[in-house]
Design a protein around this motif. Structure first.
Motif, PDB file in Angstrom:
ATOM      1  N   LEU A  92       0.456  -1.355   0.165  1.00 24.05           N
ATOM      2  CA  LEU A  92      -0.615  -0.123  -0.496  1.00 24.05           C
ATOM      3  C   LEU A  92       0.736   1.325  -0.158  1.00 24.05           C
ATOM      4  O   LEU A  92       1.481   1.329   0.998  1.00 24.05           O
ATOM      5  N   ASN A  93       0.332   1.965  -0.979  1.00 27.82           N
ATOM      6  CA  ASN A  93       1.556   3.279  -1.589  1.00 27.82           C
ATOM      7  C   ASN A  93       0.686   4.606  -0.059  1.00 27.82           C
ATOM      8  O   ASN A  93      -0.760   4.257   0.138  1.00 27.82           O
ATOM      9  N   PRO A  94       1.235   5.846   0.206  1.00 28.69           N
ATOM     10  CA  PRO A  94       0.707   6.202   1.292  1.00 28.69           C
ATOM     11  C   PRO A  94      -0.309   6.964   0.325  1.00 28.69           C
ATOM     12  O   PRO A  94      -0.562   7.245  -0.671  1.00 28.69           O
ATOM     13  N   LEU A  95      -1.250   7.665   0.787  1.00 23.22           N
ATOM     14  CA  LEU A  95      -2.808   8.230   0.840  1.00 23.22           C
ATOM     15  C   LEU A  95      -1.913   9.765   0.855  1.00 23.22           C
ATOM     16  O   LEU A  95      -1.930  10.071   2.024  1.00 23.22           O
ATOM     17  N   GLU A  96      -2.625  10.344  -0.626  1.00 23.69           N
ATOM     18  CA  GLU A  96      -2.049  11.955  -0.509  1.00 23.69           C
ATOM     19  C   GLU A  96      -2.746  12.648  -0.976  1.00 23.69           C
ATOM     20  O   GLU A  96      -4.316  12.482  -1.444  1.00 23.69           O
ATOM     21  N   ILE A  97      -3.418  13.512   0.542  1.00 19.95           N
ATOM     22  CA  ILE A  97      -4.848  14.759  -0.098  1.00 19.95           C
ATOM     23  C   ILE A  97      -3.837  15.766   0.082  1.00 19.95           C
ATOM     24  O   ILE A  97      -2.604  16.128   0.776  1.00 19.95           O
ATOM     25  N   GLU A  98      -3.760  16.533  -1.253  1.00 23.86           N
ATOM     26  CA  GLU A  98      -4.061  18.300  -0.942  1.00 23.86           C
ATOM     27  C   GLU A  98      -4.860  18.909  -0.660  1.00 23.86           C
ATOM     28  O   GLU A  98      -5.999  18.509  -2.066  1.00 23.86           O
ATOM     29  N   GLU A  99      -5.231  19.762  -0.720  1.00 25.85           N
ATOM     30  CA  GLU A  99      -5.958  21.154  -0.621  1.00 25.85           C
ATOM     31  C   GLU A  99      -5.913  22.454  -0.362  1.00 25.85           C
ATOM     32  O   GLU A  99      -4.507  22.676  -0.137  1.00 25.85           O
ATOM     33  N   SER A 100      -6.715  23.116  -0.677  1.00 27.92           N
ATOM     34  CA  SER A 100      -6.261  24.556  -1.450  1.00 27.92           C
ATOM     35  C   SER A 100      -7.108  25.527  -1.123  1.00 27.92           C
ATOM     36  O   SER A 100      -7.944  25.432  -1.100  1.00 27.92           O
ATOM     37  N   PHE A 101      -6.941  26.767  -0.367  1.00 31.47           N
ATOM     38  CA  PHE A 101      -8.014  27.398   0.663  1.00 31.47           C
ATOM     39  C   PHE A 101      -7.266  28.997   0.569  1.00 31.47           C
ATOM     40  O   PHE A 101      -5.963  28.262   0.307  1.00 31.47           O
ATOM     41  N   ALA A 102      -7.873  29.915   0.288  1.00 35.05           N
ATOM     42  CA  ALA A 102      -8.058  31.257   0.095  1.00 35.05           C
ATOM     43  C   ALA A 102      -8.640  32.165   1.227  1.00 35.05           C
ATOM     44  O   ALA A 102      -9.899  31.911   1.271  1.00 35.05           O
ATOM     45  N   SER A 108      -7.069  34.846   9.084  1.00 30.88           N
ATOM     46  CA  SER A 108      -7.059  33.873   9.533  1.00 30.88           C
ATOM     47  C   SER A 108      -6.963  32.518   9.241  1.00 30.88           C
ATOM     48  O   SER A 108      -8.046  32.389   9.665  1.00 30.88           O
ATOM     49  N   MET A 109      -6.772  31.224   9.198  1.00 31.95           N
ATOM     50  CA  MET A 109      -7.180  29.822   9.192  1.00 31.95           C
ATOM     51  C   MET A 109      -6.322  28.506  10.199  1.00 31.95           C
ATOM     52  O   MET A 109      -5.451  28.955  10.034  1.00 31.95           O
ATOM     53  N   ASP A 115      -2.852  28.217  13.989  1.00 25.83           N
ATOM     54  CA  ASP A 115      -3.804  29.987  13.742  1.00 25.83           C
ATOM     55  C   ASP A 115      -2.693  30.219  12.367  1.00 25.83           C
ATOM     56  O   ASP A 115      -1.480  30.859  12.694  1.00 25.83           O
ATOM     57  N   ILE A 116      -2.701  29.962  11.036  1.00 25.99           N
ATOM     58  CA  ILE A 116      -1.939  31.194  10.197  1.00 25.99           C
ATOM     59  C   ILE A 116      -2.562  31.785   9.406  1.00 25.99           C
ATOM     60  O   ILE A 116      -3.827  31.582   8.830  1.00 25.99           O
ATOM     61  N   ALA A 117      -2.128  33.550   8.835  1.00 29.96           N
ATOM     62  CA  ALA A 117      -2.245  34.268   8.422  1.00 29.96           C
ATOM     63  C   ALA A 117      -1.739  34.698   7.547  1.00 29.96           C
ATOM     64  O   ALA A 117      -1.375  36.025   6.912  1.00 29.96           O
ATOM     65  N   GLU A 118      -0.848  33.550   6.676  1.00 32.39           N
ATOM     66  CA  GLU A 118       0.034  34.115   6.145  1.00 32.39           C
ATOM     67  C   GLU A 118       0.399  33.558   4.578  1.00 32.39           C
ATOM     68  O   GLU A 118      -0.206  32.324   5.007  1.00 32.39           O
ATOM     69  N   THR A 119      -0.032  33.795   3.609  1.00 31.67           N
ATOM     70  CA  THR A 119       0.539  32.714   2.231  1.00 31.67           C
ATOM     71  C   THR A 119       1.821  31.549   2.965  1.00 31.67           C
ATOM     72  O   THR A 119       2.758  31.677   3.092  1.00 31.67           O
ATOM     73  N   LEU A 141      -3.215  30.393   0.996  1.00 31.42           N
ATOM     74  CA  LEU A 141      -3.617  32.060   0.236  1.00 31.42           C
ATOM     75  C   LEU A 141      -3.864  32.994   0.396  1.00 31.42           C
ATOM     76  O   LEU A 141      -5.369  32.938   1.191  1.00 31.42           O
ATOM     77  N   VAL A 142      -3.297  33.857   0.841  1.00 29.89           N
ATOM     78  CA  VAL A 142      -3.427  35.425   1.261  1.00 29.89           C
ATOM     79  C   VAL A 142      -4.129  36.393   0.370  1.00 29.89           C
ATOM     80  O   VAL A 142      -3.124  36.904   0.072  1.00 29.89           O
ATOM     81  N   ASN A 143      -5.542  36.851   0.011  1.00 32.48           N
ATOM     82  CA  ASN A 143      -5.256  37.805  -0.626  1.00 32.48           C
ATOM     83  C   ASN A 143      -5.642  38.732  -0.064  1.00 32.48           C
ATOM     84  O   ASN A 143      -6.370  38.967   0.882  1.00 32.48           O
ATOM     85  N   GLU A 144      -4.686  40.154  -0.775  1.00 33.54           N
ATOM     86  CA  GLU A 144      -4.537  41.090   0.073  1.00 33.54           C
ATOM     87  C   GLU A 144      -6.032  41.774   0.184  1.00 33.54           C
ATOM     88  O   GLU A 144      -6.653  41.872  -1.312  1.00 33.54           O
ATOM     89  N   THR A 145      -5.820  42.993   0.770  1.00 27.83           N
ATOM     90  CA  THR A 145      -7.195  43.884   0.183  1.00 27.83           C
ATOM     91  C   THR A 145      -6.678  44.627  -0.176  1.00 27.83           C
ATOM     92  O   THR A 145      -5.355  45.642   0.386  1.00 27.83           O
TER      93      THR A 145
END
Length: 202
Positions: A92-102, A108-109, A115-119, A141-145
Motif C-alpha cells: 500500500l502506497n501512502p494516501l496523499e491528500i492535497e487541499e488549497s484555501f484562500a 487567519s485559518m 493559526d495561520i495568517a500568511e501564504t 493563499l492570503v489575498n490582499e485587500t
C-alpha cells in the motif's frame, strides 16, 4: 515416491499406486515372489496473503520485496518432496491528500492546530485507516485587500456622481467598500473639494 517422480514396476511405466507382486525363477530354480507396495506422496501447497505499507520491510526467501505480486517459493518438505508456498503480497502506497484555501488579509485559518495568517504550504503525516501513512498537504493563499483613493475638485454650484451613483455637491471624503473578484474587501475613497467662486469688482 513424490508425485513428480516416475517409476517402472516390473516393466510397467504406467503403474498406479497399489500393491504389486511378481514371481521370478530364482537361481536355485525355485519360484521367488517379489512384493512392492507403491504409494505417491502428494506435494504440499500453502498460500497466504500479506498486506504491508510501502515503508515496511518484507522478506521472502531472504530477499526484500517492495512491489505487489505473487511470489512462489519451493522447498523440500520433511517427506522429501517439493513443497510450494505462495505469498500474495499487496504493498500500500501512502494516501496523499492535497487541499488549497484562500483567505483575505487580516484573517487567519486554523491548520493542523495552528493559526495561520500568511501564504504558506503545510504538510503533516497521519496514520490512515489502513495503518499506513497518510500525507495531508494544505496550501493557504492570503489575498490582499485594496484601497483606492481619488480626489475631485468642483466649482461652487457643481455636482458630480461618485461611487455607486451618489450625487455629491459639497466638500467631503466619501468611501464605499466592494467585494473584489478575489472575494476580499476593496475600499474606494473619494475626496471632493469645492472651489469657491471668485468675485471681482471693477
Amino acid at each position: 515416491m513424490c508425485e513428480t517422480e516416475a517409476i517402472t514396476l516390473f516393466g510397467d511405466a504406467s503403474a498406479i499406486p497399489g500393491d504389486y507382486e511378481e514371481v521370478f525363477t530364482a537361481q536355485s530354480g525355485c519360484d521367488s515372489t517379489n512384493y512392492v507396495s507403491y504409494n505417491i506422496t502428494i506435494s504440499q501447497e500453502t498460500e497466504e496473503s500479506v498486506t504491508i505499507c510501502s515503508s515496511d520491510q518484507f522478506l521472502i526467501d531472504g530477499k526484500e520485496i517492495t512491489t505487489s505480486g505473487e511470489y512462489v517459493t519451493t522447498y523440500t518438505a520433511m517427506n522429501g518432496c517439493d513443497s510450494t508456498h505462495t505469498v500474495a503480497l499487496e504493498v500500500l502506497n501512502p494516501l496523499e491528500i492535497e487541499e488549497s484555501f484562500a483567505i483575505c488579509a487580516g484573517e487567519s485559518m486554523l491548520i493542523f492546530g495552528e493559526d495561520i495568517a500568511e501564504t504558506t504550504t503545510l504538510t503533516q503525516t497521519f496514520t490512515g485507516a489502513s495503518g499506513c501513512d497518510s500525507i495531508h498537504t494544505i496550501t493557504l493563499l492570503v489575498n490582499e485587500t485594496y484601497t483606492e483613493a481619488e480626489k475631485i475638485t468642483l466649482c461652487a454650484g457643481e455636482q458630480t456622481t461618485i461611487l455607486s451613483g451618489v450625487a455629491v455637491g459639497e466638500s467631503g471624503i466619501f468611501e464605499e467598500t466592494f467585494i473584489s473578484s478575489l472575494g476580499c474587501d476593496s475600499t474606494v475613497m473619494v475626496e471632493v473639494e469645492m472651489m469657491e467662486a471668485i468675485v471681482s469688482y471693477n
